[in-house]
Motif scaffolding. Structure first.
Motif, short mmCIF file in Angstrom:
data_model
loop_
_atom_site.label_atom_id
_atom_site.label_comp_id
_atom_site.label_asym_id
_atom_site.label_seq_id
_atom_site.Cartn_x
_atom_site.Cartn_y
_atom_site.Cartn_z
N LEU A 3 0.83 -1.21 0.00
CA LEU A 3 0.00 0.00 0.00
C LEU A 3 0.86 1.26 0.00
O LEU A 3 0.54 2.24 -0.66
N LEU A 4 1.94 1.22 0.76
CA LEU A 4 2.82 2.39 0.83
C LEU A 4 3.47 2.68 -0.51
O LEU A 4 3.51 3.84 -0.94
N VAL A 5 3.97 1.64 -1.18
CA VAL A 5 4.63 1.81 -2.47
C VAL A 5 3.67 2.41 -3.50
O VAL A 5 4.06 3.26 -4.30
N ASP A 6 2.41 2.00 -3.44
CA ASP A 6 1.42 2.55 -4.36
C ASP A 6 1.30 4.06 -4.24
O ASP A 6 0.89 4.74 -5.17
N LEU A 36 7.78 14.20 6.33
CA LEU A 36 6.66 15.12 6.54
C LEU A 36 6.36 15.93 5.29
O LEU A 36 5.19 16.21 5.00
N SER A 37 7.38 16.27 4.55
CA SER A 37 7.17 16.99 3.29
C SER A 37 6.37 16.13 2.30
O SER A 37 5.42 16.61 1.67
N ASP A 38 6.73 14.86 2.20
CA ASP A 38 6.00 13.93 1.32
C ASP A 38 4.55 13.79 1.75
O ASP A 38 3.63 13.83 0.93
N LEU A 39 4.34 13.59 3.05
CA LEU A 39 2.99 13.38 3.57
C LEU A 39 2.13 14.63 3.42
O LEU A 39 0.94 14.55 3.10
N SER A 40 2.74 15.78 3.61
CA SER A 40 2.01 17.05 3.44
C SER A 40 1.66 17.28 1.98
O SER A 40 0.55 17.72 1.66
N ALA A 41 2.59 16.97 1.09
CA ALA A 41 2.35 17.17 -0.35
C ALA A 41 1.19 16.31 -0.85
O ALA A 41 0.47 16.71 -1.77
N HIS A 55 4.98 5.39 7.14
CA HIS A 55 3.96 4.66 7.90
C HIS A 55 4.10 4.91 9.39
O HIS A 55 3.12 5.17 10.09
N ARG A 56 5.33 4.84 9.90
CA ARG A 56 5.54 5.08 11.33
C ARG A 56 5.11 6.49 11.72
O ARG A 56 4.48 6.69 12.76
N ALA A 57 5.44 7.46 10.89
CA ALA A 57 5.03 8.84 11.18
C ALA A 57 3.51 8.96 11.18
O ALA A 57 2.92 9.54 12.11
N PHE A 106 -6.29 6.75 5.36
CA PHE A 106 -5.18 5.97 4.81
C PHE A 106 -4.45 5.21 5.91
O PHE A 106 -4.16 4.02 5.78
N GLU A 107 -4.18 5.87 7.03
CA GLU A 107 -3.48 5.23 8.15
C GLU A 107 -4.29 4.06 8.70
O GLU A 107 -3.76 3.00 8.97
N ALA A 108 -5.59 4.23 8.82
CA ALA A 108 -6.45 3.16 9.34
C ALA A 108 -6.48 1.96 8.41
O ALA A 108 -6.54 0.81 8.85
N GLN A 109 -6.40 2.21 7.13
CA GLN A 109 -6.43 1.14 6.12
C GLN A 109 -5.19 0.26 6.21
O GLN A 109 -5.26 -0.94 5.93
N LEU A 110 -4.07 0.82 6.61
CA LEU A 110 -2.80 0.09 6.58
C LEU A 110 -2.76 -1.15 7.48
O LEU A 110 -2.15 -2.15 7.15
#
Length: 146
Positions: free
Chosen positions: A27-30, A70-75, A38-40, A102-106
């Protein structure tokens, strides 16, 4: 416990963890993310308005690495940052609605398949593996410690 029982537990933990991380990794790679993302997401979800410095301590990664994450997640619109109320220089992190979904789905699928009794037993084993000097931090994250 006999040695074969201990080894069985270690092997189940290893293979269970490997399968869990493999499904999460897919899921993360997608989304162009890695395990640090994921940890963040996980810890920000656990404590909305988590200060960046607290997340740095929990994850034990460099400020530069966390900055990239955080930059990736914010973007992608999954995490938002706001200034602290008392100290405007403080950065507080919170998941957006999309980030929370998204976090809950993981992780939800792995836990749902096992059932509550199995999950509770698994938690007990994992808690026993945490060194005593780190247990307080973990319990605080869970809202069970002071």
């Amino acid at each position: 416990l006999r040695e074969d029982e201990v080894r069985r537990g270690v092997e189940l933990l290893y293979f269970g963890y490997t399968r869990l991380t493999r499904s999460v990794d897919e899921l993360l790679v997608d989304h162009g993310f890695g395990r640090a993302h994921h940890r963040a997401l996980y810890f920000i979800a656990r404590q909305p308005d988590l200060p960046v410095n607290a997340l740095l301590k929990i994850l034990s990664i460099t400020k530069q690495s966390l900055g990239r994450v955080l930059s990736d997640l914010s973007a992608k619109g999954l995490v938002e940052t706001r200034a602290g109320e008392k100290d405007r220089r403080q950065k507080l992190l919170r998941l957006t609605d999309e980030g929370a979904a998204f976090e809950a789905q993981l992780l939800s699928a792995a836990y749902a398949a096992a059932g509550q009794e199995s999950v509770t037993g698994f938690w007990r084993v994992l808690e026993g593996l945490i060194p005593e000097d780190e247990r307080q931090m973990v319990m605080k994250l869970q809202g069970r410690g002071r």
